[in-house]
Design an enzyme around this catalytic site. Structure first.
Site, PDB file in Angstrom:
ATOM      1  N   GLU A   1      38.270  36.828   9.454  1.00  0.00           N
ATOM      2  CA  GLU A   1      37.254  37.382   9.144  1.00  0.00           C
ATOM      3  C   GLU A   1      37.157  38.248   9.808  1.00  0.00           C
ATOM      4  O   GLU A   1      36.971  38.845  11.026  1.00  0.00           O
ATOM      5  CB  GLU A   1      35.956  35.962   9.847  1.00  0.00           C
ATOM      6  CG  GLU A   1      36.886  35.097   9.673  1.00  0.00           C
ATOM      7  CD  GLU A   1      35.942  33.804  10.557  1.00  0.00           C
ATOM      8  OE1 GLU A   1      35.138  33.842  11.656  1.00  0.00           O
ATOM      9  OE2 GLU A   1      36.213  32.090  10.551  1.00  0.00           O
TER      10      GLU A   1
ATOM     11  N   ILE B   1      36.497  28.627  18.660  1.00  0.00           N
ATOM     12  CA  ILE B   1      37.809  28.329  19.139  1.00  0.00           C
ATOM     13  C   ILE B   1      38.027  27.167  18.754  1.00  0.00           C
ATOM     14  O   ILE B   1      38.688  26.588  18.757  1.00  0.00           O
ATOM     15  CB  ILE B   1      38.608  29.325  20.055  1.00  0.00           C
ATOM     16  CG1 ILE B   1      39.509  29.461  19.491  1.00  0.00           C
ATOM     17  CG2 ILE B   1      38.142  28.425  21.262  1.00  0.00           C
ATOM     18  CD1 ILE B   1      40.764  29.638  20.708  1.00  0.00           C
ATOM     19  N   PHE B   2      36.925  26.482  19.101  1.00  0.00           N
ATOM     20  CA  PHE B   2      36.186  24.729  19.028  1.00  0.00           C
ATOM     21  C   PHE B   2      36.681  24.044  17.125  1.00  0.00           C
ATOM     22  O   PHE B   2      37.677  22.846  17.623  1.00  0.00           O
ATOM     23  CB  PHE B   2      35.007  24.558  20.045  1.00  0.00           C
ATOM     24  CG  PHE B   2      34.949  24.572  21.058  1.00  0.00           C
ATOM     25  CD1 PHE B   2      35.669  23.445  22.162  1.00  0.00           C
ATOM     26  CD2 PHE B   2      33.934  25.556  21.767  1.00  0.00           C
ATOM     27  CE1 PHE B   2      35.783  24.286  23.487  1.00  0.00           C
ATOM     28  CE2 PHE B   2      34.457  25.740  22.846  1.00  0.00           C
ATOM     29  CZ  PHE B   2      35.303  24.980  24.632  1.00  0.00           C
TER      30      PHE B   2
ATOM     31  N   HIS C   1      27.726  33.291  21.992  1.00  0.00           N
ATOM     32  CA  HIS C   1      28.653  34.957  21.890  1.00  0.00           C
ATOM     33  C   HIS C   1      28.988  35.327  23.272  1.00  0.00           C
ATOM     34  O   HIS C   1      29.630  35.828  24.240  1.00  0.00           O
ATOM     35  CB  HIS C   1      27.426  35.896  21.391  1.00  0.00           C
ATOM     36  CG  HIS C   1      27.539  35.666  19.882  1.00  0.00           C
ATOM     37  ND1 HIS C   1      26.122  34.514  19.455  1.00  0.00           N
ATOM     38  CD2 HIS C   1      28.164  36.028  19.122  1.00  0.00           C
ATOM     39  CE1 HIS C   1      26.526  35.201  18.319  1.00  0.00           C
ATOM     40  NE2 HIS C   1      27.997  35.163  17.777  1.00  0.00           N
TER      41      HIS C   1
END
Ligand SMILES: Cc1ncc(C[n+]2csc(CCOP(=O)(O)OP(=O)(O)O)c2C)c(N)n1
Ligand SMILES: [Mg+2]
Length: 803
Positions: free
Chosen positions: A494, A552-553, A592
């Site tokens: 992204e 990442i989960f 974040h």
């Protein structure tokens, strides 16, 4: 169904007849394996069975259109497909059921996977690539429904890359991108997000992919009304269909018992995908499950009488047979004779596999019985050992566990005794265990000379007047060198393309290397990882970017179920050297600033997990990883992109070693171990501790998986006799893992004068803002006070209580 037949009608009747009878033979062969295979489970010889019955016919059509260089990414029903292409024999299938640990006999996984998980070998004995364009390929199956889909996307995208990229050595992987990636999935599994995400991404990317949906109306006991909107996946997906104006999918819907329609659909699908690079969906309906879902249950429990009757009548093999007779291709007698001979063939394959499976165990059993006999004759515990021996003799079909249990129990009865026969039993037991364990545990990583731990460290060079630059410049310029040096590297994610990632570590690189090599993707973490996995399986070197570590989960299932265990589950016969690039740790806000390292290091054994403290270390890890062939996750420090670092001159060359810690500050009073962004805080605290006379040694763990293979940390503890591990993970998370490595594995407990400790974040997600950070994560005052308290407990005279 809209298909304009493109089949080869020009073959002679004899050839036509041979082709059909050969297909019928494979259909019956596969069915017979399913029927006899289930019996092996019911009689206890195999533990579990899941077979391809009821799905034979469409797989014969798929096999006919599958060409050398193509890849399959499918699921457990594809038994007939594998047999039709000669990628699995009936004997292989039975070895799979028994879990034979010899890769020559059980080529799918050497007994690691349950049957029905199909693999071809991409690698030679020495780990180098075979020529994948000269063989038919199946990427290693996993059990998770739809888990094969993300990887399918990358397998298809590889063809697109090979067609569009110049000066890349494709000789072993592609012929001008003409390879199709073939996916298969059950109707119920299309409800998974992974399926839908893959469909959308494939439609956007326009890659040569053909997805077959084997629709038998059920997912175990649950019928279509609970799975699929309108109970029809074709209808549900109809918006994806391409039009004259807009790219999308080509779609076919075809009945699973209709031989000619299937052949036509598959030939058309293959041509469209192969030539035009357009993705295709083939929805194969009216399939059945003659024996139910798997050996674990019976479908009579949940299917109505009418349904069971319908399934019998519409069994694809039965209808194929009827069609053969109707068309006059052959006679009933001829088919009966064929069927009889096939049953004989499968029975004998089954017997041979069972006897081969047992033969090694029987030889070992004989050896062990002799040894036990000799030991019993000499031991004071003769009767007990004789019983162990007799119990073993009574096991006619021994498995490895029986041998291990017998020998290990017998050794307990000769504790304290000493005679040569005991030594012989001890030696036999140790050798047996040493030789057996790797059959179950080898190949988690590449332990050979091309493995990541073999890459030599190359230090960054600095000129006399070193230039200080933002960390992101070092990364960017290093990636520039990487892309020049390795034509098969790609990066995508992204915002990775046009703007060169959210922190500009790839700034300007799309302009220089083009949109194929540096690209933007949709917001879809799972298929970003899937793209990388599939392309890595086909010889490219993808760097898949996950924008922030906290996200990442979304991709964790694919990473743990597919990427991390690929080498292991294929017994080292496949590899996907995917590099996952992400950024994390200390910033602000719940999503974040996380540092969920324990979740990752425990879920991703089989990958390397690297947590560089700055961008030079990070760049060095990328350089190292490109010299090896293993998957890794690199977590850059989110707050480090704008911090100044010295710019090395040997960009693209210096290599940060994997598995090696770095001592950042020497000291004599206590060892402080940390990693990533936290190190800056630890270094600040170490400076402040000096002011009160405490001299801390600071170690950067930097590679969490594996941690400190050279065992340098225990050497530090030998000197300081105290240890504190500090990180930003939850309490008992990665810090506890590191402490376990240091105390238990490296044996540091022997040198401790104070209790070993960890200092981590709070258990909750980190709160927002500077104060949120201060009160959620360890700060310099926390580190100072914790170290001080350890010293105060040891020496209250010199270090009176602080607070
Ligand atoms: C992620 C996941 N959830 C659940 C399961 C258990 N499971 C195995 S097969 C299956 C049904 C699949 O049905 P379908 O996709 O229609 O394939 P079929 O077996 O009917 O060919 C389920 C629920 C699994 N393997 N993986
Ligand atoms: Mg189904």
């Amino acid at each position: 169904m809209d298909i304009s037949p493109k089949t080869s009608n020009d073959i002679s009747f004899d050839d036509f007849k041979t082709q059909i009878l050969n297909d019928y033979k494979i259909a019956v062969l596969s069915r017979t394996c399913s029927l006899l295979g289930r019996k092996e489970v019911l009689t206890g010889k195999a533990k579990f069975g899941i077979f391809g019955d009821g799905k034979e016919l469409p797989q014969l059509a798929m096999a006919r259109s599958f060409k050398d260089g193509d890849f399959r990414s499918g699921y457990y029903r594809d038994q007939t497909f594998m047999m039709a292409l000669g990628l699995m024999t009936p004997k292989d299938l039975f070895h799979g059921l028994y879990a034979t640990t010899d890769i020559e006999k059980e080529p799918m996984s050497a007994g690691r996977q349950m049957g029905g998980h199909y693999v071809t070998h991409s690698l030679n004995e020495d780990g180098s690539w075979k020529n994948l364009t000269e063989q038919k390929n199946s990427s290693g199956d996993i059990s998770c429904t739809a888990g094969q889909m993300p990887r399918l996307l990358g397998l298809a995208q590889a063809s697109k890359m090979y067609r569009n990229l110049n000066n890349i050595d494709a000789s072993k992987f592609s012929k001008n991108g003409n390879e199709v990636a073939w996916g298969t999935i059950g109707n119920a599994s299309t409800s998974e997000g992974m399926f839908l995400e893959t469909i959308n991404a494939a439609g956007v990317l326009q890659v040569p992919m053909v997805i077959s949906i084997w629709d038998d109306d059920y997912g175990i006991s649950v019928p279509a009304e609970y799975h699929t909107t309108k109970e029809d996946i074709s209808e549900m997906l109809s918006g994806f269909k391409r039009t004259d104006e807009k790219a999308g999918f080509e779609m076919f819907k075809v009945k699973g018992w209709d031989y000619t329609a299937l052949m036509h659909a598959y030939e058309n699908a293959s041509d469209i995908a192969r030539e035009e690079h357009v993705p295709v969906i083939i929805h194969v309906t009216e399939l059945t499950q003659p024996q139910g879902h798997s050996s674990s249950g019976s479908h009579e429990r949940y299917k109505s009488k009418e349904r069971l009757e319908w399934e019998k009548e519409n069994d694809c093999n039965k209808r194929f047979r009827e069609w053969i007779l109707e068309t006059g291709i052959t006679t009933d007698e001829e088919l009966k004779a064929l069927e009889k001979s096939i049953i004989r063939e499968v029975r004998s394959a089954k017997r041979e596999a069972w006897s081969e499976y047992l033969s090694e165990h029987k030889t070992l059993k004989k050896e062990l019985v002799v040894l036990l006999d000799q030991v019993a004759a000499k031991s004071q515990n003769k009767n007990f050992i004789a019983k162990v021996k007799n119990d073993l003799i009574a096991i006619e079909e021994p498995i490895k566990k029986d041998l291990a249990v017998s020998s290990r129990k017998a050794l307990r009865y000769v504790l304290g005794e000493s005679f040569p026969e005991k030594e012989a039993l001890l030696k036999w037991t140790n050798t047996f265990l040493e030789e057996t364990q790797p059959k179950y545990s080898a190949d988690l990583y590449n332990d050979g000379p091309t493995g990541a731990l073999s890459v030599k460290e190359v230090k960054p060079h600095y000129p006399a007047n070193t230039e200080k630059v933002d960390g992101r410049i070092i990364l960017r310029d290093n990636f520039d060198k990487i892309f020049e040096q390795y034509p098969n590297t790609l990066v995508f994610g992204e915002d990775s393309g046009a703007i060169g990632d959210v922190n500009q570590g790839l700034e300007g690189l799309q302009g220089k290397f083009g949109k194929f090599r540096v690209s933007d993707t949709g917001i879809r973490e799972t298929t970003i990882i899937g793209q990388g996995t599939g392309m890595a399986l086909r010889g490219l070197r993808p760097i898949a970017e996950i924008q922030y570590l906290d996200y990442i989960f979304y991709a964790l299932a694919t990473l743990t179920d597919d990427v991390a265990c690929l080498r292991y589950r294929t017994f080292g016969k496949q590899k996907a050297p995917l590099i996952v690039r992400t950024r994390g740790h200390r910033l602000e806000g719940i999503w974040h600033s996380g540092s969920p390292m324990a979740a990752l290091i425990h879920a991703l054994r089989g990958m390397y997990i690297l947590s560089p403290r700055n961008m030079t270390q990070a760049a060095g890890f990328y350089n190292t990883l490109l010299k090896t062939d293993e998957p890794a996750l690199v977590i850059e420090s989110l707050n480090g992109y704008r911090l100044k670092e010295d710019k090395p001159t040997n960009l693209g060359e210096f290599c940060t070693p994997i598995g090696k810690v770095e001592i950042l500050k020497e000291g004599s009073d206590i060892t402080l171990v940390s990693y990533g962004s936290t190190l800056r805080i630890v270094m600040q605290a170490a400076d402040e501790l000096k002011e009160v006379g405490i001299d801390a040694e600071v170690i950067d763990a930097q590679t969490l998986l594996p941690f400190d293979v050279y065992e340098d940390t225990v050497k530090s503890v030998q000197k300081t006799n105290r240890i504190l591990v500090i990180d930003e993970d939850v309490p008992g998370g990665c810090s506890a893992y590191l402490l376990n490595e240091i105390i238990e594995k490296q044996g540091a407990y022997a040198y401790l004068d104070s209790a070993p400790q960890t200092l981590s974040s709070k258990a909750h997600r980190p709160a927002y803002g500077t104060d949120g950070d201060y009160f959620s994560k360890p700060n310099a005052e926390d580190v100072f006070e914790r170290v001080y308290a350890i010293m105060s407990e040891a020496d209250p005279q010199n270090y009176p209580k602080l607070r």
